[in-house]
Design an enzyme around this catalytic site. Structure first.
Site, short mmCIF file in Angstrom:
data_model
loop_
_atom_site.label_atom_id
_atom_site.label_comp_id
_atom_site.label_asym_id
_atom_site.label_seq_id
_atom_site.Cartn_x
_atom_site.Cartn_y
_atom_site.Cartn_z
N THR A 1 7.05 6.94 -5.96
CA THR A 1 7.82 5.79 -6.40
C THR A 1 7.80 5.65 -7.92
O THR A 1 6.83 6.07 -8.57
CB THR A 1 7.23 4.50 -5.76
N ASP A 2 8.85 5.03 -8.46
CA ASP A 2 8.87 4.77 -9.91
C ASP A 2 7.78 3.78 -10.31
O ASP A 2 7.45 3.65 -11.50
CB ASP A 2 10.26 4.28 -10.36
N GLU A 3 7.22 3.06 -9.33
CA GLU A 3 6.22 2.04 -9.65
C GLU A 3 4.95 2.63 -10.26
O GLU A 3 4.17 1.92 -10.88
CB GLU A 3 5.89 1.19 -8.42
N TYR B 1 -0.83 -1.14 -4.61
CA TYR B 1 0.09 -0.19 -3.97
C TYR B 1 0.41 0.96 -4.92
O TYR B 1 0.23 2.14 -4.59
CB TYR B 1 1.38 -0.91 -3.54
N LYS C 1 -0.32 5.11 -4.83
CA LYS C 1 0.73 6.14 -4.90
C LYS C 1 0.46 7.07 -6.09
O LYS C 1 0.64 8.28 -5.99
CB LYS C 1 2.12 5.49 -5.03
N1 NAD Z 1 11.20 1.49 0.07
C1 NAD Z 1 11.40 1.83 -1.19
O1 NAD Z 1 12.18 1.18 -1.90
C2 NAD Z 1 10.68 3.04 -1.78
C3 NAD Z 1 11.03 3.44 -3.07
C4 NAD Z 1 10.41 4.59 -3.59
C5 NAD Z 1 9.48 5.29 -2.84
N2 NAD Z 1 9.14 4.84 -1.59
C6 NAD Z 1 8.17 5.64 -0.81
O2 NAD Z 1 8.89 6.16 0.30
C7 NAD Z 1 8.02 6.32 1.42
C8 NAD Z 1 8.62 5.64 2.63
O3 NAD Z 1 8.85 4.26 2.32
P1 NAD Z 1 9.51 3.26 3.38
O4 NAD Z 1 10.10 2.15 2.63
O5 NAD Z 1 10.31 4.04 4.35
O6 NAD Z 1 8.19 2.75 4.11
P2 NAD Z 1 8.03 1.98 5.50
O7 NAD Z 1 6.92 1.00 5.26
O8 NAD Z 1 9.35 1.49 6.00
O9 NAD Z 1 7.56 3.12 6.51
C9 NAD Z 1 6.32 3.75 6.40
C10 NAD Z 1 6.10 4.53 7.69
O10 NAD Z 1 4.86 5.25 7.55
C11 NAD Z 1 4.13 5.11 8.77
N3 NAD Z 1 2.70 5.24 8.46
C12 NAD Z 1 1.96 4.42 7.69
N4 NAD Z 1 0.68 4.86 7.65
C13 NAD Z 1 0.64 5.99 8.41
C14 NAD Z 1 -0.39 6.89 8.76
N5 NAD Z 1 -1.65 6.72 8.32
N6 NAD Z 1 -0.09 7.95 9.54
C15 NAD Z 1 1.18 8.14 10.00
N7 NAD Z 1 2.19 7.29 9.72
C16 NAD Z 1 1.92 6.22 8.93
C17 NAD Z 1 4.50 3.75 9.30
O11 NAD Z 1 4.27 3.63 10.69
C18 NAD Z 1 5.98 3.66 8.93
O12 NAD Z 1 6.80 4.17 9.96
C19 NAD Z 1 6.68 5.73 0.99
O13 NAD Z 1 5.82 6.78 0.63
C20 NAD Z 1 7.02 4.86 -0.22
O14 NAD Z 1 5.93 4.79 -1.11
C21 NAD Z 1 9.73 3.73 -1.05
#
Ligand code: NAD
Length: 328
Positions: free
Chosen positions: A127-129, A152, A156
């Site tokens: 993430t950009d964060e 968080y 990351k």
């Molecule tokens: N949502 C955003 O805007 C955003 C932006 C940049 C990066 N990201 C990154 O993208 C990725 C996905 O984000 P998202 O928004 O889809 O998240 P989300 O919270 O919607 O989904 C996360 C998924 O990971 C699973 N999970 C969590 N812990 C687990 C474990 N120990 N073993 C197996 N599965 C596990 C959960 O059950 C869930 O289905 C993350 O790594 C996040 O840091 C998200």
């Protein structure tokens, strides 16, 4: 890429990636989705794909290192695409431990699997964060310093460092991407956009942190899925790519757009929703602004976002409005 192991594929972005890849005529391999199914998962995000002949779901924790290794061997996995994480900043402020376990130890566990199976490519979704907060001007690039400000983003950042260190130490094939805020259908309703849409529809208060001036760069989730696929198929081993939406908005500006989109969708008035806006005490340590300069992935790999905010928000509002009526 033949066979992919996707972690966290029942979550918001992971499921969008699976839907995107399984629709590609150029992808003939299979996808194995390993997800623990935490509160944030929604198996319905993969409705219509559950019986796809080249898709398989396995409920497991990424910290089950030996089990994941066995899956990789049995399913002849060529690449791991790692989405699984705890993702909600507010929850990390309440308790960081689950974030360390999923994001730091979980990533290390997967890297241990790749260490044992070094022919597997590892793509890490970050993430950009991790870069912290910007002032009024400037952009994050792949060369920006790491300055994570929330538990968080600190986890990351730690996971990024582990990926880089394992690649360097054990000569593993890895790539990392940092993306800005995603939006679209299927996001768990604790994040800004789904909360605002669902609260408008239920005529509940619309809570905005501080004065709503914090700025984020928004990217439609399908554009992110396509960026990851582009990196997997064309990216260079060992590289990091930053992915942004070129759509910077303060929270109040974004809420205004959501309200206008909803008013058109429901045939209601924007004023009826505006009355619900409710400013609340700011999030501790709230980052002021994130903005990504995506020049590298655009120039080197030819990716660019194609969804406008108008089109993406319309699709998102429609999806939540339908989801809400199904719940009633
Ligand atoms: N949502 C955003 O805007 C955003 C932006 C940049 C990066 N990201 C990154 O993208 C990725 C996905 O984000 P998202 O928004 O889809 O998240 P989300 O919270 O919607 O989904 C996360 C998924 O990971 C699973 N999970 C969590 N812990 C687990 C474990 N120990 N073993 C197996 N599965 C596990 C959960 O059950 C869930 O289905 C993350 O790594 C996040 O840091 C998200």
């Amino acid at each position: 890429m033949n066979n992919l192991l996707v972690t966290g594929g029942a979550g918001f972005i992971g499921s969008a990636f699976i839907r995107f890849v399984l629709r590609l005529s150029s992808f003939a391999g299979k996808i194995v989705n390993v997800d623990k199914l935490t509160y944030a998962a929604n198996e319905n995000n993969l409705n219509g794909f559950q019986n796809h002949p080249r898709y398989r779901f396995i409920q497991a924790d990424i910290n089950q290192t030996e089990f994941i290794e066995r899956i990789c061997l049995e399913q002849e996995i060529d690449a791991i695409v790692h989405f699984a994480a705890e993702t909600h900043v507010d929850r990390s402020i309440v308790s960081a431990a689950p974030f360390v376990e999923a994001n730091v130890l979980g990533t290390m566990s997967l890297l241990e699997v790749v260490r044992k199976c070094p022919y597997i490519h590892f793509h890490h979704i970050s993430t950009d964060e991790v870069y912290g907060s910007l002032g009024e001007s400037g952009y994050f690039t792949e060369h920006s310093n790491y300055r994570p400000n929330s538990p968080y983003s600190a986890t990351k950042a730690a996971s990024d460092h582990l990926v880089r260190a394992y690649a360097h130490t054990y000569n593993l094939s890895t790539t990392i991407s940092h993306c800005s805020n995603n939006y679209g259908p299927g996001q768990f309703p604790e994040k800004f956009i789904p909360v605002m849409i669902l609260n408008c529809l239920a005529q509940k208060p619309l809570p905005i942190y501080g004065r709503g001036v914090n700025v984020r760069d928004w990217l439609y989730v399908e554009d992110h899925a396509r960026a990851i696929w582009t990196i997997l198929t064309q990216g260079k081993k060992g590289q990091t790519y930053d992915i942004g939406g070129d759509t910077e908005l303060s929270n109040v500006e974004l809420l205004q757009q959501i309200i206008e989109t909803l008013a058109v969708h429901t045939g209601g008035s924007a004023q009826q929703y505006q009355k619900l806006i409710h400013f609340v005490a700011d999030r501790p340590g709230h980052d002021f602004r994130y903005a990504i300069d995506s020049s590298k992935i655009k120039k080197e790999l030819g990716w660019t976002p194609i969804w406008t905010l108008d089109r993406g928000l319309k699709k998102t509002v429609q999806w939540y409005a339908q989801a809400e009526s199904r719940m009633i």
